[in-house]
Write a protein that holds these residues in place. Structure first.
Motif, PDB file in Angstrom:
ATOM      1  N   LEU A 558       0.845  -1.180   0.000  1.00 24.66           N
ATOM      2  CA  LEU A 558       0.000   0.000   0.000  1.00 24.66           C
ATOM      3  C   LEU A 558       0.888   1.240   0.000  1.00 24.66           C
ATOM      4  N   GLU A 559       0.266   2.397   0.034  1.00 28.97           N
ATOM      5  CA  GLU A 559       1.046   3.627   0.124  1.00 28.97           C
ATOM      6  C   GLU A 559       1.908   3.587   1.375  1.00 28.97           C
ATOM      7  N   ALA A 560       3.084   4.177   1.299  1.00 29.64           N
ATOM      8  CA  ALA A 560       4.042   4.176   2.411  1.00 29.64           C
ATOM      9  C   ALA A 560       4.395   2.751   2.809  1.00 29.64           C
ATOM     10  N   ALA A 561       4.517   1.887   1.794  1.00 32.08           N
ATOM     11  CA  ALA A 561       4.753   0.475   2.068  1.00 32.08           C
ATOM     12  C   ALA A 561       6.017   0.242   2.860  1.00 32.08           C
ATOM     13  N   ALA A 562       6.977   1.144   2.744  1.00 28.38           N
ATOM     14  CA  ALA A 562       8.236   0.940   3.451  1.00 28.38           C
ATOM     15  C   ALA A 562       8.042   0.910   4.958  1.00 28.38           C
ATOM     16  N   GLU A 563       6.916   1.467   5.417  1.00 25.67           N
ATOM     17  CA  GLU A 563       6.688   1.502   6.855  1.00 25.67           C
ATOM     18  C   GLU A 563       6.096   0.197   7.366  1.00 25.67           C
ATOM     19  N   PHE A 564       5.640  -0.663   6.452  1.00 22.95           N
ATOM     20  CA  PHE A 564       5.028  -1.915   6.867  1.00 22.95           C
ATOM     21  C   PHE A 564       6.096  -3.010   6.929  1.00 22.95           C
ATOM     22  N   SER A 565       6.076  -3.780   7.995  1.00 27.28           N
ATOM     23  CA  SER A 565       7.084  -4.845   8.136  1.00 27.28           C
ATOM     24  C   SER A 565       6.468  -6.025   8.874  1.00 27.28           C
ATOM     25  N   TYR A 566       5.442  -6.608   8.268  1.00 25.90           N
ATOM     26  CA  TYR A 566       4.713  -7.671   8.930  1.00 25.90           C
ATOM     27  C   TYR A 566       5.092  -9.045   8.368  1.00 25.90           C
ATOM     28  N   GLY A 567       4.793 -10.112   9.129  1.00 26.31           N
ATOM     29  CA  GLY A 567       5.008 -11.475   8.674  1.00 26.31           C
ATOM     30  C   GLY A 567       3.686 -12.109   8.270  1.00 26.31           C
ATOM     31  N   ALA A 568       3.701 -13.390   7.905  1.00 27.35           N
ATOM     32  CA  ALA A 568       2.500 -14.078   7.448  1.00 27.35           C
ATOM     33  C   ALA A 568       1.503 -14.259   8.590  1.00 27.35           C
ATOM     34  N   TYR A 569       0.200 -14.256   8.236  1.00 24.75           N
ATOM     35  CA  TYR A 569      -0.810 -14.389   9.281  1.00 24.75           C
ATOM     36  C   TYR A 569      -0.997 -15.849   9.701  1.00 24.75           C
ATOM     37  N   ARG A 570      -1.453 -16.043  10.945  1.00 27.97           N
ATOM     38  CA  ARG A 570      -1.723 -17.366  11.502  1.00 27.97           C
ATOM     39  C   ARG A 570      -2.900 -17.251  12.463  1.00 27.97           C
ATOM     40  N   THR A 571      -3.578 -18.345  12.686  1.00 27.29           N
ATOM     41  CA  THR A 571      -4.722 -18.380  13.600  1.00 27.29           C
ATOM     42  C   THR A 571      -4.317 -19.094  14.880  1.00 27.29           C
ATOM     43  N   PHE A 572      -4.695 -18.514  16.010  1.00 25.38           N
ATOM     44  CA  PHE A 572      -4.372 -19.096  17.308  1.00 25.38           C
ATOM     45  C   PHE A 572      -5.619 -19.129  18.192  1.00 25.38           C
ATOM     46  N   GLN A 573      -5.766 -20.209  18.934  1.00 23.45           N
ATOM     47  CA  GLN A 573      -6.733 -20.201  20.025  1.00 23.45           C
ATOM     48  C   GLN A 573      -6.010 -19.707  21.267  1.00 23.45           C
ATOM     49  N   VAL A 574      -6.613 -18.753  21.947  1.00 24.20           N
ATOM     50  CA  VAL A 574      -6.011 -18.144  23.132  1.00 24.20           C
ATOM     51  C   VAL A 574      -7.068 -18.058  24.221  1.00 24.20           C
ATOM     52  N   PRO A 575      -6.648 -17.944  25.493  1.00 21.85           N
ATOM     53  CA  PRO A 575      -7.629 -17.752  26.561  1.00 21.85           C
ATOM     54  C   PRO A 575      -8.417 -16.456  26.359  1.00 21.85           C
TER      55      PRO A 575
END
Length: 616
Positions: A558-575
């Motif tokens: 997206l715009e200002a992509a250099a500011e984004f630094s995320y990894g792949a998504y995953r699903t977790f069950q959490v309390p």
């Protein structure tokens, strides 16, 4: 005999991969061979999947394996040697699982339109009503209409033949085939109760079911004979993009047989055996099966009429809602908001589940419903669901919906038409400008079909249309929003498969707001989403489970992509209490009804790859 698949294509694949296959077989005989014979990413994914049913197994680093780090190779090799068990020692549960898996496998008698027998194949029930076999066994609907499947064509424990149950096939109800992937999926003409006695073998989309070196077991009717099993001395020797190559004993008539791993998951659909002259230690034969993940992807990509789509949902472990006549009018928002009753806290029999409460810090940030006639005035009621909006972030704090699986109505999706809610100032909502000319989708928080239930199609349609308010969506990358994931099916699984007394659930969904969420067109884009699902068990007790999912690196580009630094998504069950900590919401009685929260600490995060991973 049955028609054969494209033998030239199979032989070409086997011969082209000869050197690579022999190289992998040689590696399997070396120290840490199981960790080195396949792609490091596949090895890591396989161990990760095994860890979900084996708490003593820890994930491994694929990069360390790829770089040949001795410690990583030793750890991975030790795990795989122990579980894949090259010494052929298996727990007795393997046999119990095999009995259940084999029960759903039957012999297909291929007949012509005059009733004459033309050959045999093998097939397996993969949903309560659908049978999977090869395209070259049932090449078209006309052939399927003349053919039959026989279950229990086998000897019993006493060596005597079991009574055979014969069923016609019903391609008019459902038939799908793919010549390239050599599969056919067809309905069986029988009452659901009749087929229930044989169970079915669920097909799993997730990767990690098999690697080079894994042993496989094939349940089959070779040459149309009584059911037999090619047991244990069968090893995967190569993994192609769409196919698996493996050693085993198969004969004509075995076409369409399910190929199982040691956990009795179907990893491939057997379809061919060809000679491999240089592979003398394997008897000169390599077998090929179609990878289940590729087969399912092909089905996902196709469009079926609503009645057939409802049947196909059973293959993916999704519910089969009531199929109503299509409602053809476009999305229409009723301008009279006074008739919306919203989320019902008494929806679950015997248990009151109120809306989450905002913390004292969050309450002033809630948008006020200018038409509210009761407290709290920040609740926006719709048909069967409610929304509480964060006016500062211009997105929902949360949505809460009641879902009635017993009266749900499947409505065809018309062209989207999203609307602002006139009960809230326009500047407190995220509208169309955020989504224009970019890969951001308007991601439903309450899915459009979740509230689509009630005494009539009209009532369901009104609830369906209400989900197209901008208050009920968040900006989500298109790959995140349109990709079918475990996340999308959580409500479905609880409705249809869990210990659910009334086929009812109440679901709270929303974004996790973080101060460092990135700005885009004046809106901070959430990176994570939460879901809390509540139901009543058969014994009358309340159960509530919490989940987190992140869209992470999908925001790149997206715009200002250099500011984004995320990894792949995953699903977790959490309390549930962890979601409370992250969001500032209080879920009241749901916190104490959380089975995971009762067992684990608040920081527990259990990755979810499918229904079997859920703690309910």
């Amino acid at each position: 005999m049955t028609a054969y698949p494209d033998r030239d294509a199979v032989e070409k694949r086997v011969h082209e991969r000869e050197d690579e296959r022999l190289r992998k077989i040689a590696i399997l005989a070396e120290p840490f061979g199981l960790a080195r014979a396949d792609d490091p990413g596949r090895v890591a994914t396989r161990i990760d999947r095994l860890s979900r049913s084996r708490p003593d197994v820890r994930p491994v680093d694929p990069i360390a394996i790829a770089e040949g780090e001795e410690g990583a190779l030793r750890d991975a090799g030790t795990v795989l040697e122990r579980i894949i068990r090259t010494d052929d020692l298996l727990g007795v549960g393997y046999l119990e699982g095999g009995v259940r898996a084999a029960k759903a496998v039957g012999r297909i008698s291929i007949r012509d339109d005059r009733g004459r027998l033309r050959g045999y194949g093998t097939g397996s029930l993969v949903s309560p009503e659908l049978l999977l076999t090869n395209h070259h066994v049932l090449a078209d609907a006309a052939t399927a209409a003349c053919s039959v499947v026989e279950f229990d064509y086998q000897d019993g424990a006493d060596g005597l033949p079991l009574p055979v149950r014969l069923f016609a096939l019903d391609p008019k109800r459902f038939f799908a085939a793919d010549q390239g992937l050599d599969f056919a999926l067809v309905a069986v003409r029988a009452a659901a109760a009749e087929l229930a006695a044989f169970g079915f073998n669920r097909l799993v989309e997730a990767e990690g079911k098999a690697i080079v070196g894994d042993y496989v077991t094939i349940v089959q009717h070779p040459n149309g004979e009584r059911k037999q099993i090619a047991l244990r001395e069968n090893r995967i020797v190569d993994v192609l993009e769409r196919f698996l190559h493996y050693e085993t004993d198969t004969e004509p008539g075995s076409s369409g047989s399910p190929v199982f791993n040691d956990q009795w998951e179907i990893v491939a659909l057997h379809h061919a055996s060809v000679a491999a002259p240089r592979q003398g230690e394997l008897g000169g034969v390599v077998n090929e099966g179609v990878r289940v993940s590729r087969l399912l992807a092909a089905l996902r990509a196709r469009t079926f009429p609503p009645e057939q789509q409802a049947l196909l949902a059973g293959v993916f472990g999704e519910p089969s809602p009531v199929v109503a006549a299509p409602v053809t009018e476009a999305i229409r928002i009723d301008p009279d908001y006074g008739n919306r009753s919203g989320y019902d806290p008494d929806f679950l029999a015997g248990h009151r589940v109120p809306l989450p409460e905002l913390s004292p810090d969050l309450a002033p940030l809630a948008a006020v419903n200018r038409q509210a006639t009761s407290e709290p005035k920040h609740v926006l009621p719709y048909h069967h669901f409610s929304v509480v909006l964060n006016k500062q972030r211009r997105l929902a704090f949360f949505t809460a919906v009641n879902i009635d699986g017993a009266t749900s109505v499947r409505l065809r999706r018309e062209k989207d038409k999203w609307s602002l809610d006139p009960r809230v100032p326009e500047e407190e909502q995220t509208g169309e400008p955020v989504y224009a000319d970019n890969p951001l989708d308007r991601g439903h928080l309450v899915r459009r079909l979740d509230p689509a239930w009630g005494p009539s199609r009209e009532a369901a349609k009104s609830a369906n249309d209400d989900t197209f308010h901008f208050t009920n969506c968040t900006p989500q990358h298109e790959d995140f929003n349109q990709n079918r994931t475990t996340w999308a099916g959580l409500e479905d699984y609880v409705l249809e498969n869990a210990d659910n007394r009334d086929l009812r659930v109440s679901v709270v969904t929303g974004p996790v707001f973080a101060a460092d969420d990135d700005q885009y067109r004046g809106v901070q884009l959430p990176r994570q989403f939460f879901k809390v699902v509540a139901m009543v068990r058969q014994d009358g007790s309340l159960s509530a489970t919490g989940y987190l999912l992140s869209q992470e690196q999908l925001l790149q580009g997206l715009e200002a992509a250099a500011e984004f630094s995320y990894g792949a998504y995953r699903t977790f069950q959490v309390p549930v209490r962890r979601i409370e900590d992250l969001t500032g919401l209080s879920f009241g009685p749901l916190r104490d009804a959380d089975p995971l929260g009762q067992q684990e600490s608040a920081t527990t995060a259990k990755e979810v790859g499918g229904p079997a991973d859920l703690v309910l």
